[in-house]
Design a protein around this motif. Sequence first.
Motif, mmCIF file in Angstrom:
data_model
loop_
_atom_site.group_PDB
_atom_site.id
_atom_site.type_symbol
_atom_site.label_atom_id
_atom_site.label_comp_id
_atom_site.label_asym_id
_atom_site.label_seq_id
_atom_site.Cartn_x
_atom_site.Cartn_y
_atom_site.Cartn_z
ATOM 1 N N ALA A 263 55.545 45.792 1.347
ATOM 2 C CA ALA A 263 56.326 45.458 2.531
ATOM 3 C C ALA A 263 55.482 44.809 3.623
ATOM 4 C CB ALA A 263 56.958 46.738 3.069
ATOM 5 N N LEU A 264 54.214 45.125 3.656
ATOM 6 C CA LEU A 264 53.390 44.707 4.798
ATOM 7 C C LEU A 264 52.354 43.673 4.373
ATOM 8 C CD1 LEU A 264 53.012 45.948 7.842
ATOM 9 C CD2 LEU A 264 50.864 46.751 6.905
ATOM 10 N N SER A 265 52.338 42.541 5.071
ATOM 11 C CA SER A 265 51.350 41.511 4.744
ATOM 12 C C SER A 265 50.238 41.508 5.791
ATOM 13 C CB SER A 265 52.035 40.135 4.754
ATOM 14 O OG SER A 265 52.327 39.780 6.095
ATOM 15 N N ALA A 266 49.167 40.796 5.453
ATOM 16 C CA ALA A 266 48.062 40.657 6.406
ATOM 17 C C ALA A 266 48.566 40.033 7.703
ATOM 18 C CB ALA A 266 46.952 39.797 5.787
ATOM 19 N N ASN A 267 49.507 39.097 7.569
ATOM 20 C CA ASN A 267 50.040 38.440 8.762
ATOM 21 C C ASN A 267 50.829 39.408 9.639
ATOM 22 O OD1 ASN A 267 50.425 36.029 10.322
ATOM 23 N ND2 ASN A 267 52.592 36.132 9.698
ATOM 24 N N ASP A 268 51.526 40.359 8.979
ATOM 25 C CA ASP A 268 52.245 41.383 9.759
ATOM 26 C C ASP A 268 51.268 42.173 10.636
ATOM 27 O OD1 ASP A 268 54.680 40.719 8.574
ATOM 28 O OD2 ASP A 268 54.331 42.074 6.874
ATOM 29 N N VAL A 269 50.097 42.430 10.072
ATOM 30 C CA VAL A 269 49.081 43.175 10.829
ATOM 31 C C VAL A 269 48.607 42.334 12.015
ATOM 32 C CG1 VAL A 269 46.779 44.242 10.746
ATOM 33 C CG2 VAL A 269 48.354 44.466 8.798
ATOM 34 N N ALA A 270 48.418 41.041 11.750
ATOM 35 C CA ALA A 270 47.940 40.140 12.808
ATOM 36 C C ALA A 270 48.950 40.044 13.950
ATOM 37 C CB ALA A 270 47.677 38.758 12.214
ATOM 38 N N GLN A 271 50.233 40.109 13.582
ATOM 39 C CA GLN A 271 51.298 39.923 14.587
ATOM 40 C C GLN A 271 51.641 41.212 15.333
ATOM 41 O OE1 GLN A 271 52.475 36.816 15.081
ATOM 42 N NE2 GLN A 271 51.087 36.144 13.444
ATOM 43 N N LYS A 272 51.157 42.334 14.835
ATOM 44 C CA LYS A 272 51.580 43.632 15.367
ATOM 45 C C LYS A 272 51.211 43.797 16.854
ATOM 46 C CE LYS A 272 53.156 47.844 15.214
ATOM 47 N NZ LYS A 272 54.613 48.111 15.086
ATOM 48 N N VAL A 273 52.182 44.252 17.634
ATOM 49 C CA VAL A 273 51.958 44.514 19.065
ATOM 50 C C VAL A 273 52.339 45.967 19.345
ATOM 51 C CG1 VAL A 273 52.691 43.928 21.417
ATOM 52 C CG2 VAL A 273 52.471 42.116 19.671
ATOM 53 N N PHE A 274 51.469 46.655 20.090
ATOM 54 C CA PHE A 274 51.740 48.053 20.450
ATOM 55 C C PHE A 274 52.069 48.139 21.936
ATOM 56 C CE2 PHE A 274 50.447 49.642 16.458
ATOM 57 C CZ PHE A 274 49.279 48.995 16.065
ATOM 58 N N GLN A 275 52.889 49.106 22.261
ATOM 59 C CA GLN A 275 53.146 49.372 23.667
ATOM 60 C C GLN A 275 51.917 50.019 24.302
ATOM 61 O OE1 GLN A 275 56.922 51.217 24.893
ATOM 62 N NE2 GLN A 275 57.528 50.976 22.720
ATOM 63 N N MET A 276 51.769 49.825 25.586
ATOM 64 C CA MET A 276 50.659 50.445 26.306
ATOM 65 C C MET A 276 51.138 51.786 26.855
ATOM 66 S SD MET A 276 48.300 48.292 25.970
ATOM 67 C CE MET A 276 47.100 48.863 27.186
ATOM 68 N N SER A 277 50.186 52.683 27.080
ATOM 69 C CA SER A 277 50.591 53.957 27.686
ATOM 70 C C SER A 277 49.439 54.531 28.499
ATOM 71 C CB SER A 277 51.007 54.957 26.590
ATOM 72 O OG SER A 277 49.850 55.531 26.024
ATOM 73 N N PHE A 278 49.808 55.453 29.386
ATOM 74 C CA PHE A 278 48.818 56.183 30.167
ATOM 75 C C PHE A 278 48.084 57.078 29.178
ATOM 76 C CE2 PHE A 278 46.864 58.191 33.633
ATOM 77 C CZ PHE A 278 46.984 59.562 33.517
ATOM 78 N N ARG A 279 46.820 57.004 29.070
ATOM 79 C CA ARG A 279 45.992 57.718 28.083
ATOM 80 C C ARG A 279 46.414 57.329 26.669
ATOM 81 N NH1 ARG A 279 41.973 60.180 28.206
ATOM 82 N NH2 ARG A 279 42.317 61.623 26.509
ATOM 83 N N GLY A 280 45.873 56.243 26.193
ATOM 84 C CA GLY A 280 46.179 55.788 24.825
ATOM 85 C C GLY A 280 44.889 55.452 24.107
ATOM 86 N N TYR A 281 45.026 54.878 22.923
ATOM 87 C CA TYR A 281 43.837 54.509 22.149
ATOM 88 C C TYR A 281 43.154 53.288 22.761
ATOM 89 C CZ TYR A 281 45.361 57.487 18.218
ATOM 90 O OH TYR A 281 45.727 58.539 17.429
ATOM 91 N N LYS A 282 41.833 53.278 22.726
ATOM 92 C CA LYS A 282 41.091 52.122 23.252
ATOM 93 C C LYS A 282 41.504 50.848 22.523
ATOM 94 C CE LYS A 282 36.865 51.702 24.678
ATOM 95 N NZ LYS A 282 35.411 51.581 24.521
ATOM 96 N N GLN A 283 41.960 49.856 23.282
ATOM 97 C CA GLN A 283 42.531 48.628 22.692
ATOM 98 C C GLN A 283 41.542 47.906 21.786
ATOM 99 O OE1 GLN A 283 44.176 47.274 26.754
ATOM 100 N NE2 GLN A 283 45.214 45.981 25.260
ATOM 101 N N ASP A 284 40.327 47.713 22.258
ATOM 102 C CA ASP A 284 39.393 46.895 21.450
ATOM 103 C C ASP A 284 39.056 47.587 20.134
ATOM 104 O OD1 ASP A 284 37.964 48.920 22.660
ATOM 105 O OD2 ASP A 284 36.241 47.675 23.200
ATOM 106 N N GLU A 285 38.988 48.914 20.140
ATOM 107 C CA GLU A 285 38.697 49.631 18.892
ATOM 108 C C GLU A 285 39.831 49.427 17.883
ATOM 109 O OE1 GLU A 285 37.640 53.717 18.930
ATOM 110 O OE2 GLU A 285 36.063 53.448 20.424
ATOM 111 N N VAL A 286 41.062 49.572 18.374
ATOM 112 C CA VAL A 286 42.219 49.401 17.486
ATOM 113 C C VAL A 286 42.277 47.948 17.002
ATOM 114 C CG1 VAL A 286 44.750 49.501 17.308
ATOM 115 C CG2 VAL A 286 43.503 51.255 18.607
ATOM 116 N N ASP A 287 42.096 47.016 17.908
ATOM 117 C CA ASP A 287 42.151 45.585 17.540
ATOM 118 C C ASP A 287 41.086 45.243 16.500
ATOM 119 O OD1 ASP A 287 44.229 45.264 19.339
ATOM 120 O OD2 ASP A 287 42.960 44.454 20.957
ATOM 121 N N ASP A 288 39.874 45.723 16.696
ATOM 122 C CA ASP A 288 38.787 45.439 15.737
ATOM 123 C C ASP A 288 39.107 46.026 14.366
ATOM 124 O OD1 ASP A 288 37.488 44.208 17.805
ATOM 125 O OD2 ASP A 288 36.023 45.843 18.164
#
Lengths: 62, 62
Positions: free
Chosen positions: B2-27
């Motif tokens: 169901a999930l392609s590499a492009n789906d991963v590239a396009q994925k957007v997450f909502q931001m929140s107060f106290r969330g996962y570090k963006q650059d770590e997740v992006d990397d």
Amino acid sequence: MALSANDVAQKVFQMSFRGYKQDEVDDFLDIIEHELDERDREIHELRSRVRALEKKDDDFLL
Amino acid sequence: MALSANDVAQKVFQMSFRGYKQDEVDDFLDIIEHELDERDREIHELRSRVRALEKKDDDFLL
């Protein structure tokens, strides 16, 4: 292939003042873990199939 | 799958107060995108190899 499904399962991110919503990231990584598993299983099966066919091929030539 | 590499590239997450570090997740997602691509390429090659070997097999039996 450097990253396994288990690596994804074990991955821990640092928290930050403003960051990505945890549950969204966690849910997405669960999907990715499943996808990597599925692909690794298919690769394993395909590799075995190729080996079997190549062996059959060799046996014909003897 | 169901999930392609492009789906991963396009994925957007909502931001929140106290969330996962963006650059770590992006990397990490960049690595996953590469890993999915690599596996999909190998699956494609292996499937072609099986088809070619099976055809050769059939030709022998004619």
